[in-house]
Structures are given as C-alpha cells and as structure tokens.
Design a protein around this motif. Structure first.
Motif, PDB file in Angstrom:
ATOM      1  N   ARG A   1     -43.205  38.910 -58.428  1.00  0.00           N
ATOM      2  CA  ARG A   1     -42.166  38.620 -57.426  1.00  0.00           C
ATOM      3  C   ARG A   1     -42.021  39.788 -56.449  1.00  0.00           C
ATOM      4  O   ARG A   1     -41.905  39.593 -55.237  1.00  0.00           O
ATOM      5  CB  ARG A   1     -40.823  38.322 -58.103  1.00  0.00           C
ATOM      6  N   ILE A   2     -42.055  40.998 -56.976  1.00  0.00           N
ATOM      7  CA  ILE A   2     -41.938  42.181 -56.117  1.00  0.00           C
ATOM      8  C   ILE A   2     -43.118  42.252 -55.163  1.00  0.00           C
ATOM      9  O   ILE A   2     -42.962  42.476 -53.955  1.00  0.00           O
ATOM     10  CB  ILE A   2     -41.819  43.465 -56.971  1.00  0.00           C
TER      11      ILE A   2
ATOM     12  N   LYS B   1     -45.162  39.738 -48.092  1.00  0.00           N
ATOM     13  CA  LYS B   1     -44.527  39.009 -46.993  1.00  0.00           C
ATOM     14  C   LYS B   1     -44.025  39.976 -45.920  1.00  0.00           C
ATOM     15  O   LYS B   1     -44.281  39.790 -44.728  1.00  0.00           O
ATOM     16  CB  LYS B   1     -43.360  38.175 -47.525  1.00  0.00           C
ATOM     17  N   VAL B   2     -43.342  41.023 -46.337  1.00  0.00           N
ATOM     18  CA  VAL B   2     -42.817  41.989 -45.367  1.00  0.00           C
ATOM     19  C   VAL B   2     -43.965  42.745 -44.705  1.00  0.00           C
ATOM     20  O   VAL B   2     -43.931  42.998 -43.492  1.00  0.00           O
ATOM     21  CB  VAL B   2     -41.806  42.947 -46.034  1.00  0.00           C
ATOM     22  N   ALA B   3     -45.010  43.083 -45.460  1.00  0.00           N
ATOM     23  CA  ALA B   3     -46.171  43.764 -44.880  1.00  0.00           C
ATOM     24  C   ALA B   3     -46.823  42.892 -43.814  1.00  0.00           C
ATOM     25  O   ALA B   3     -47.222  43.377 -42.750  1.00  0.00           O
ATOM     26  CB  ALA B   3     -47.170  44.120 -45.975  1.00  0.00           C
TER      27      ALA B   3
ATOM     28  N   PRO C   1     -54.830  42.672 -36.301  1.00  0.00           N
ATOM     29  CA  PRO C   1     -55.677  41.512 -36.606  1.00  0.00           C
ATOM     30  C   PRO C   1     -55.394  41.004 -38.030  1.00  0.00           C
ATOM     31  O   PRO C   1     -55.115  41.778 -38.930  1.00  0.00           O
ATOM     32  CB  PRO C   1     -57.106  42.058 -36.513  1.00  0.00           C
ATOM     33  N   GLY C   2     -55.482  39.690 -38.165  1.00  0.00           N
ATOM     34  CA  GLY C   2     -55.273  39.094 -39.475  1.00  0.00           C
ATOM     35  C   GLY C   2     -53.814  38.889 -39.816  1.00  0.00           C
ATOM     36  O   GLY C   2     -53.495  38.407 -40.896  1.00  0.00           O
ATOM     37  N   SER C   3     -52.926  39.231 -38.886  1.00  0.00           N
ATOM     38  CA  SER C   3     -51.514  39.023 -39.162  1.00  0.00           C
ATOM     39  C   SER C   3     -51.186  37.543 -39.044  1.00  0.00           C
ATOM     40  O   SER C   3     -51.913  36.783 -38.428  1.00  0.00           O
ATOM     41  CB  SER C   3     -50.649  39.854 -38.218  1.00  0.00           C
ATOM     42  N   VAL C   4     -50.090  37.148 -39.647  1.00  0.00           N
ATOM     43  CA  VAL C   4     -49.738  35.736 -39.738  1.00  0.00           C
ATOM     44  C   VAL C   4     -49.563  35.102 -38.372  1.00  0.00           C
ATOM     45  O   VAL C   4     -50.206  34.127 -38.036  1.00  0.00           O
ATOM     46  CB  VAL C   4     -48.466  35.547 -40.597  1.00  0.00           C
TER      47      VAL C   4
END
Length: 153
Positions: free
Chosen positions: A114-115, A121-123, A133-136
C-alpha cells in the motif's frame, strides 16, 4: 497513526534454529535497535507469538512478569512495535498482528505494498508535473522546481 516499516537485507542464518530464525526475522524487520541491548523487542514478539496460540492478548503487566522487567519498559517497546505494525493493542491487551509469524509478515507485506502504491502514484504525478517522458499525463510545459526551505509536515 503513522506506521514505520523498516526492512534491511541481512544474510539468513546458516543453520535452522528457532531462536536464530526468529531473531533474523525481527532484525530484518528492524525491530531491534542499537539501544535495545537486551533484545527486549524481540523477546516481546517471541512472547506474543507463544501466547498467540491461546487466541487471547496479553496485558503489559503479564508481559513484564514473563520477561522480568518493569511495565514501563514493556510499554516503551510496545509503542515502538505498534508503530512498526507488528503488534497492536486492543483495550488493555496486546496482540501479535496475525496468529503466527508468517501471518504477521504477510500483513506487513500488504502494508508495504500500500505504501509503495501511494509512492508510485505521487512519483508519477511529480513526473507528470515535471514533463518527464513516460509520465501519466505527459504534460509538455516545464515547471520551475522551487523547493521550500523546509518541507511541510
């Protein structure tokens, strides 16, 4: 409540021995610390493991009697072990988080997953805001990176 998971890679014991294996698990999970020269944290976990077969918790006063130490010292270690997620307190009774050492480790694994899910997600959001590059969302605009003098907590 904040949970603190500590993992350190340590070589497994060469020979199979109940005490050596239990100490290895506890040391790998960071349950012992430099100041715990009497290994009270580990001894508490082992006592709780032994008591878990009765499916009841144990009061800190009983643990103190079993270990031959004061209730205050037991409570100090109980607070630290509770923060790690290995044990929990229900009313006045202390319980190992799981009916066995394996179940306790499985619960800690779920906590770690979970951590790491939250970290990922935050990264990804940070990468997106930075236009990496490669970001959501792959934002193309660049953002100036301005760090505060001290992080908000």
């Amino acid at each position: 409540m904040h949970q603190r998971l500590v993992l350190q890679y340590l070589p497994k014991p060469d020979r199979k021995d109940l005490i050596d294996d239990a100490y290895w698990i506890c040391d790998t999970l960071g349950l012992s610390s430099g100041r715990d020269v009497e290994d009270l944290s580990i001894r508490i976990v082992l006592s709780l493991l032994k008591e878990s077969s009765k499916k009841e918790g144990i009061a800190s006063e009983q643990l103190a009697d079993l270990l031959g130490i004061t209730t205050g010292r037991v409570n100090h270690h109980i607070r630290n072990l509770s923060r790690s997620g290995v044990i929990y307190r229900n009313r006045r009774l202390i319980h190992l988080r799981g009916r066995s050492m394996r179940e306790s480790v499985q619960e800690l694994r779920k906590d770690a997953e979970r951590i790491f899910d939250d970290l990922e997600k935050v990264a990804s959001e940070i990468d997106s805001m930075m236009g990496l590059p490669g970001s959501v969302s792959g934002l193309n605009e660049s953002h100036a990176l301005v760090l505060p003098s001290s992080p908000k907590r």
